[in-house]
Enzyme design. Structure first.
Site, PDB file in Angstrom:
ATOM      1  CG  HIS A  17      32.894  74.175   0.284  1.00 48.12           C
ATOM      2  ND1 HIS A  17      33.574  75.023   1.122  1.00 48.12           N
ATOM      3  CD2 HIS A  17      31.657  74.030   0.827  1.00 48.12           C
ATOM      4  CE1 HIS A  17      32.791  75.374   2.140  1.00 48.12           C
ATOM      5  NE2 HIS A  17      31.623  74.784   1.971  1.00 48.12           N
ATOM      6  CD  GLN A 330      22.735  78.111 -10.106  1.00 47.57           C
ATOM      7  OE1 GLN A 330      21.797  77.362  -9.806  1.00 47.57           O
ATOM      8  NE2 GLN A 330      23.453  78.766  -9.204  1.00 47.57           N
ATOM      9  CG  ASN A 349      29.380  78.601  -5.034  1.00 50.08           C
ATOM     10  OD1 ASN A 349      30.251  79.437  -4.890  1.00 50.08           O
ATOM     11  ND2 ASN A 349      29.602  77.313  -4.859  1.00 50.08           N
ATOM     12  CB  SER A 350      22.896  80.309  -5.997  1.00 44.94           C
ATOM     13  OG  SER A 350      22.935  78.920  -6.235  1.00 44.94           O
ATOM     14  CD  GLU A 353      27.291  79.941  -9.738  1.00 43.60           C
ATOM     15  OE1 GLU A 353      28.208  79.142  -9.486  1.00 43.60           O
ATOM     16  OE2 GLU A 353      26.094  79.580  -9.860  1.00 43.60           O
ATOM     17  CG  ASP A 369      26.051  81.258   3.474  1.00 41.11           C
ATOM     18  OD1 ASP A 369      25.464  80.152   3.376  1.00 41.11           O
ATOM     19  OD2 ASP A 369      26.694  81.758   2.540  1.00 41.11           O
TER      20      ASP A 369
END
Length: 452
Positions: A17, A330, A349-350, A353, A369
């Site tokens: 977050h 990352q 996020n991963s 990205e 999720d």
């Protein structure tokens, strides 16, 4: 409004977050607004470790009752209740303190992460308008929205059936394995759905702002965004540092792992990371290790310090073929030309990205999720594949290797995934460029909502 607005962004104290919320803060700051970022004291160490923290941004902290940090031993449900109890009180004091200082313009609007839904209650008490930032896919927002608006009984009554399938307006058909884990019969986090229900009840209250900012972009989830017409969902992503969106070479060879990556051929390295929260059992790590060795590809594997006690039986063999690190930047790694595949838990996020950097994925979902994200990666965007779990949840080395070979290999499906990944990379970058959909969406939101 004659003076510039002063926006307070409130983030949940977790890396997934903090990172996108900081990037939203940066974009609002660049538009010319006064911006303050706030999260709990327990998360400040994450902020200091985060790369590319926006310069000039004001960062403040409040107590959430766990100032020394949260561990799983505290119990997630208890943490969330204490987080709300202490957070509401201390966030209110923080805002009142800001507003009493003559050197700063009083807070005129609050933007809060969806797990900090109670920030909107504080905002209402102080007569400050607020807006939610949804830090997951718009598809996941749609799933929860429809669950609480007409589908709750259907899902609860049918989710145990092996043939379960549901199609929400604007979303692709979903089986039980595609839904967030909180809907599963085996879900242990029973407090999550009631918590989310409170968030949607707040959004349904017409006295609060009905717009929702979403970390996605229009071309990626266009139908889903359109279907959320009860409260307009505004795509403002990808919320990653702009320096990684403009195509520049950002390799930092002062870091050992970046030097190592630069010694490898283009698209040859498998990057493996399961985020900051997912915990893999030692047997699963052994299966991953064996699969990586069997592929013959070099790999960069992030094994956190907390997992070091799970010493792998083939550690020596692993280190001859690849590199193991406790942490890495990352987005910097995913942007490196040597990376050919990302094996991930598929947190948003991963996932986002990887998509933004044009890297195909092997999805290894754990909870929350992540299964929904893998569904999108494999069946909608067609940029990766999902591993197959046994009935006991273990994924065997043979299946992991099958997936890695498929993504990394010179086969028709692997080529399709690479082409699709590159397509979404270009579309993601277009969205954030001046005049792109996310850029226009955010500027319109600023003009219509923040500046009034």
């Amino acid at each position: 409004m004659s003076e510039q607005p002063h926006i307070l962004l409130v983030s949940f104290p977790a890396q997934g977050h903090i990172n996108p919320t900081l990037q939203l803060a940066d974009r609002l700051f660049r538009i010319g607004l006064q911006v303050t970022f706030a999260t709990s004291f327990s998360a400040h160490k994450h902020i200091s470790k985060t790369q590319n923290t926006p310069p000039g941004l004001s960062i403040l902290c409040f107590s959430d009752g766990y100032d020394q940090g949260f561990t799983l031993g505290h119990g997630s449900g208890n943490f969330m209740s204490q987080f709300k109890l202490h957070g509401m009180k201390n966030l209110k004091h923080l805002i009142l303190d800001i507003n009493s200082q003559g050197a700063r313009r009083p807070i005129t609007h609050i933007i809060y992460c969806h797990l900090v839904y109670w920030a909107s209650i504080v905002a209402r008490e102080l007569h400050i308008p607020s807006t939610m930032l949804w830090n997951q896919a718009a598809t996941v927002l749609g799933i929860y929205y429809h669950n609480f608006h007409g589908y709750e009984d259907f899902i609860r009554e049918n989710v145990n059936k092996a043939s379960f399938s549901v199609t929400f307006p604007g979303l692709h058909p979903l089986s039980i394995r595609d839904l967030p884990s909180f809907f599963h019969p085996s879900n242990e986090h029973v407090f999550v759905l009631p918590l989310l229900k409170q968030q949607f009840e707040i959004l349904d209250d017409k006295e609060t702002s009905t717009k929702v900012l979403v970390n996605t972009f229009d071309a990626l989830e266009s139908e889903t965004l359109k279907a959320l017409n009860e409260y307009p969902a505004i795509g403002v992503g990808p919320l990653i540092p702009s320096s990684f969106l403009d195509g520049r070479d950002l390799s930092d060879n002062s870091k050992e792992y970046m030097k190592w990556l630069s010694s490898k051929a283009s698209n040859s390295v498998i990057y493996v990371s399961f985020g900051s929260l997912s915990v893999l059992a030692k047997p699963q790590m052994e299966e991953i290790a064996r699969a990586l060795i069997d592929t013959g590809h070099p790999f960069l594997w992030v094994i956190r310090e907390t997992d070091k006690e799970k010493e792998l039986s083939c550690r020596g063999e692993l280190e001859k073929q690849g590199m193991i690190v406790p942490w890495c930047s990352q987005v910097e790694v995913l942007s490196h030309p040597s990376i050919g595949c990302f094996m991930s838990h598929c947190g948003w996020n991963s996932t986002f990205e990887s998509l933004t950097c044009g890297i195909p994925m092997v999805g290894f979902p754990q909870w929350a999720d992540q299964a929904t994200n893998v569904k999108l990666v494999q069946d909608v965007w067609k940029t990766g594949v999902r591993v197959a779990e046994r009935n006991d949840g273990l994924v065997e080395a043979d299946d992991i290797k099958r997936c890695l070979d498929l993504v990394m290999g010179s086969n028709e499906r692997g080529e399709e995934m690479r082409l699709n990944a590159n397509k979404w990379k270009e579309l993601a970058r277009e969205a954030t460029m001046e005049g792109g959909s996310s850029d226009k969406n955010l500027r319109t939101f600023v003009d219509e909502v923040l500046r009034g």
